[in-house]
Design an enzyme around this catalytic site. Structure first.
Site, PDB file in Angstrom:
ATOM      1  N   LYS A 145      -3.134   7.456  14.604  1.00 35.21           N
ATOM      2  CA  LYS A 145      -3.632   6.200  14.063  1.00 35.21           C
ATOM      3  C   LYS A 145      -3.511   5.124  15.160  1.00 35.21           C
ATOM      4  CE  LYS A 145      -1.562   7.493   9.620  1.00 35.21           C
ATOM      5  NZ  LYS A 145      -0.428   7.268   8.691  1.00 35.21           N
ATOM      6  N   SER A 181      -0.369  11.386   6.778  1.00 34.43           N
ATOM      7  CA  SER A 181       0.809  10.915   7.520  1.00 34.43           C
ATOM      8  C   SER A 181       0.783  11.383   8.972  1.00 34.43           C
ATOM      9  CB  SER A 181       2.065  11.447   6.835  1.00 34.43           C
ATOM     10  OG  SER A 181       3.194  11.292   7.661  1.00 34.43           O
ATOM     11  N   ALA A 182       1.366  10.570   9.855  1.00 30.51           N
ATOM     12  CA  ALA A 182       1.495  10.961  11.263  1.00 30.51           C
ATOM     13  C   ALA A 182       2.658  11.927  11.470  1.00 30.51           C
ATOM     14  CB  ALA A 182       1.727   9.716  12.113  1.00 30.51           C
ATOM     15  N   THR A 224      11.628   6.400   5.448  1.00 35.84           N
ATOM     16  CA  THR A 224      12.305   7.248   6.428  1.00 35.84           C
ATOM     17  C   THR A 224      12.508   6.521   7.758  1.00 35.84           C
ATOM     18  OG1 THR A 224      10.132   8.260   6.717  1.00 35.84           O
ATOM     19  CG2 THR A 224      11.775   9.574   5.579  1.00 35.84           C
ATOM     20  N   GLU A 270      -1.248   2.074   3.011  1.00 37.34           N
ATOM     21  CA  GLU A 270      -0.628   2.113   4.344  1.00 37.34           C
ATOM     22  C   GLU A 270       0.356   0.973   4.554  1.00 37.34           C
ATOM     23  OE1 GLU A 270       0.057   3.075   7.331  1.00 37.34           O
ATOM     24  OE2 GLU A 270      -1.035   4.938   7.476  1.00 37.34           O
ATOM     25  N   ASP A 271       1.448   1.240   5.278  1.00 32.51           N
ATOM     26  CA  ASP A 271       2.397   0.158   5.596  1.00 32.51           C
ATOM     27  C   ASP A 271       2.300  -0.281   7.050  1.00 32.51           C
ATOM     28  OD1 ASP A 271       3.577   2.618   6.559  1.00 32.51           O
ATOM     29  OD2 ASP A 271       5.384   1.443   6.922  1.00 32.51           O
ATOM     30  N   ASP A 322      -0.119   7.160   2.808  1.00 35.31           N
ATOM     31  CA  ASP A 322       0.737   7.350   3.974  1.00 35.31           C
ATOM     32  C   ASP A 322       2.120   7.758   3.424  1.00 35.31           C
ATOM     33  OD1 ASP A 322       1.721   6.985   6.690  1.00 35.31           O
ATOM     34  OD2 ASP A 322       2.627   5.124   5.969  1.00 35.31           O
ATOM     35  N   LEU A 323       3.001   8.283   4.263  1.00 34.96           N
ATOM     36  CA  LEU A 323       4.302   8.736   3.753  1.00 34.96           C
ATOM     37  C   LEU A 323       5.415   7.725   4.054  1.00 34.96           C
ATOM     38  CD1 LEU A 323       5.991  10.989   2.427  1.00 34.96           C
ATOM     39  CD2 LEU A 323       6.268  11.986   4.694  1.00 34.96           C
ATOM     40  N   ASP A 324       5.754   7.613   5.347  1.00 37.56           N
ATOM     41  CA  ASP A 324       6.870   6.733   5.710  1.00 37.56           C
ATOM     42  C   ASP A 324       6.498   5.272   5.478  1.00 37.56           C
ATOM     43  OD1 ASP A 324       9.133   5.597   6.825  1.00 37.56           O
ATOM     44  OD2 ASP A 324       8.293   5.637   8.851  1.00 37.56           O
ATOM     45  N   LYS A 358       6.619   2.245  13.674  1.00 40.09           N
ATOM     46  CA  LYS A 358       6.124   2.700  12.371  1.00 40.09           C
ATOM     47  C   LYS A 358       4.680   3.183  12.498  1.00 40.09           C
ATOM     48  CE  LYS A 358       9.037   0.403   9.034  1.00 40.09           C
ATOM     49  NZ  LYS A 358       9.142  -0.604   7.992  1.00 40.09           N
TER      50      LYS A 358
HETATM   51  P1  B16 Z   1       7.722  12.807  13.077  1.00 43.09           P
HETATM   52  P2  B16 Z   1       3.852   7.905   8.639  1.00 43.09           P
HETATM   53  C1  B16 Z   1       5.226   8.234  10.913  1.00 43.09           C
HETATM   54  O1  B16 Z   1       5.053   8.499   9.545  1.00 43.09           O
HETATM   55  C2  B16 Z   1       6.392   7.283  11.102  1.00 43.09           C
HETATM   56  O2  B16 Z   1       6.086   6.010  10.556  1.00 43.09           O
HETATM   57  C3  B16 Z   1       6.675   7.123  12.576  1.00 43.09           C
HETATM   58  O3  B16 Z   1       7.771   6.243  12.767  1.00 43.09           O
HETATM   59  C4  B16 Z   1       6.966   8.504  13.182  1.00 43.09           C
HETATM   60  O4  B16 Z   1       7.217   8.403  14.573  1.00 43.09           O
HETATM   61  C5  B16 Z   1       5.767   9.419  12.928  1.00 43.09           C
HETATM   62  O5  B16 Z   1       5.524   9.488  11.531  1.00 43.09           O
HETATM   63  C6  B16 Z   1       5.991  10.819  13.459  1.00 43.09           C
HETATM   64  O6  B16 Z   1       7.023  11.409  12.713  1.00 43.09           O
HETATM   65  O7  B16 Z   1       8.621  12.579  14.239  1.00 43.09           O
HETATM   66  O8  B16 Z   1       8.440  13.166  11.799  1.00 43.09           O
HETATM   67  O9  B16 Z   1       6.608  13.795  13.385  1.00 43.09           O
HETATM   68  O10 B16 Z   1       4.142   6.453   8.447  1.00 43.09           O
HETATM   69  O11 B16 Z   1       2.520   8.167   9.336  1.00 43.09           O
HETATM   70  O12 B16 Z   1       3.998   8.695   7.365  1.00 43.09           O
HETATM   71 MG    MG Z   2       3.859   4.536   7.405  1.00 46.75          MG
END
Ligand code: B16
Ligand code: MG
Length: 217
Positions: A144, A113-114, A16, A168-169, A8-10, A44
């Site tokens: 997810k 990542s989302a 972030t 994953e966090d 996962d990224l964030d 998150k």
């Molecule tokens: P964006 P992850 C997620 O990243 C974030 O945890 C979540 O807070 C955010 O709303 C989502 O990505 C969408 O991000 O607005 O940049 O498309 O944890 O799946 O890496």
């Molecule tokens: Mg995450």
């Protein structure tokens, strides 16, 4: 045995969430909705659309479709100004050690990542070339805990889901990995991430010996 390791990224590679918080808080304030760090925690791993829906629910506000689209664009513009200043110093501790070890063992590496901004962020922190495939919010239609993001990654790498390991966090991300029949490793609080197969506070706690056990089972 070749396995796939999906990150996962964030909250896993970089933090972030603090930038999402600043941008969502400004948006909430403009609508006279209060927005706390605790509420940000609940966003998150949640998609951008669902995040705004939740903020509006918390504030008991209804807006038109046009305003919804405009606010999402404004929030993302502000978020982009924050991430444009990111550099390698924002990589979370020991992430490069783990990536480099797995690469030295010729394992497949994916991002799951989302975020629709994942590619920009990976470029800013100079980690793009570590990944064999990148699956992000632009590639999926289901958020997810739907396992779509991880299953696309496994397919792209031609590795069976049961031979994939997910870092994953978020609770939703751990659930997505479990539904996909992958090994789930939670990064964060063990109480929050109790559904994961393993939980570590952060990557500094993950030893090479532990990774070796995953490679041989
Ligand atoms: P964006 P992850 C997620 O990243 C974030 O945890 C979540 O807070 C955010 O709303 C989502 O990505 C969408 O991000 O607005 O940049 O498309 O944890 O799946 O890496
Ligand atoms: Mg995450």
């Amino acid at each position: 045995m070749k396995k796939a390791f999906i990150f996962d990224l964030d909250g896993v590679i970089v933090d972030t969430a603090k930038y999402h918080f600043l941008a969502w808080q400004n948006l909430a304030n403009s609508l006279s909705i209060s927005f706390s760090e605790e509420q940000n925690e609940q966003l998150k791993g949640v998609s951008r659309v669902r995040s705004l829906e939740k903020i509006l629910e918390w504030g008991n506000k209804t807006i038109s479709e046009e305003e919804f689209t405009r606010l999402m664009a404004e929030k993302n513009e502000e978020y982009l100004t924050y991430i444009s200043r990111m550099d390698t110093s924002e990589i979370l501790p020991d992430v490069p050690r783990i990536l480099n070890y797995l690469i030295s063992k010729t394992q497949a590496i994916a991002l799951g990542s989302a975020s629709k901004n994942a590619r920009i962020i990976l470029d800013k922190v100079e980690l793009t070339n570590k990944f064999n495939t990148i699956v992000d919010g632009t590639d999926v239609s289901k958020a997810k805990p739907d396992p779509e993001v991880f299953l696309i990654g496994a397919k792209a790498l031609d590795i069976a889901p049961e031979d994939c390991v997910v870092f994953e966090d978020s609770v939703a991300g751990v659930q997505a990995a479990n539904i996909a029949n992958m090994i789930s490793i939670g990064i964060g609080d063990a109480k929050v991430l109790h559904e994961a197969d393993y939980v570590f506070k952060d990557f500094t706690e993950i030893k090479e010996e532990f990774l070796d056990t995953l490679l041989t089972t």
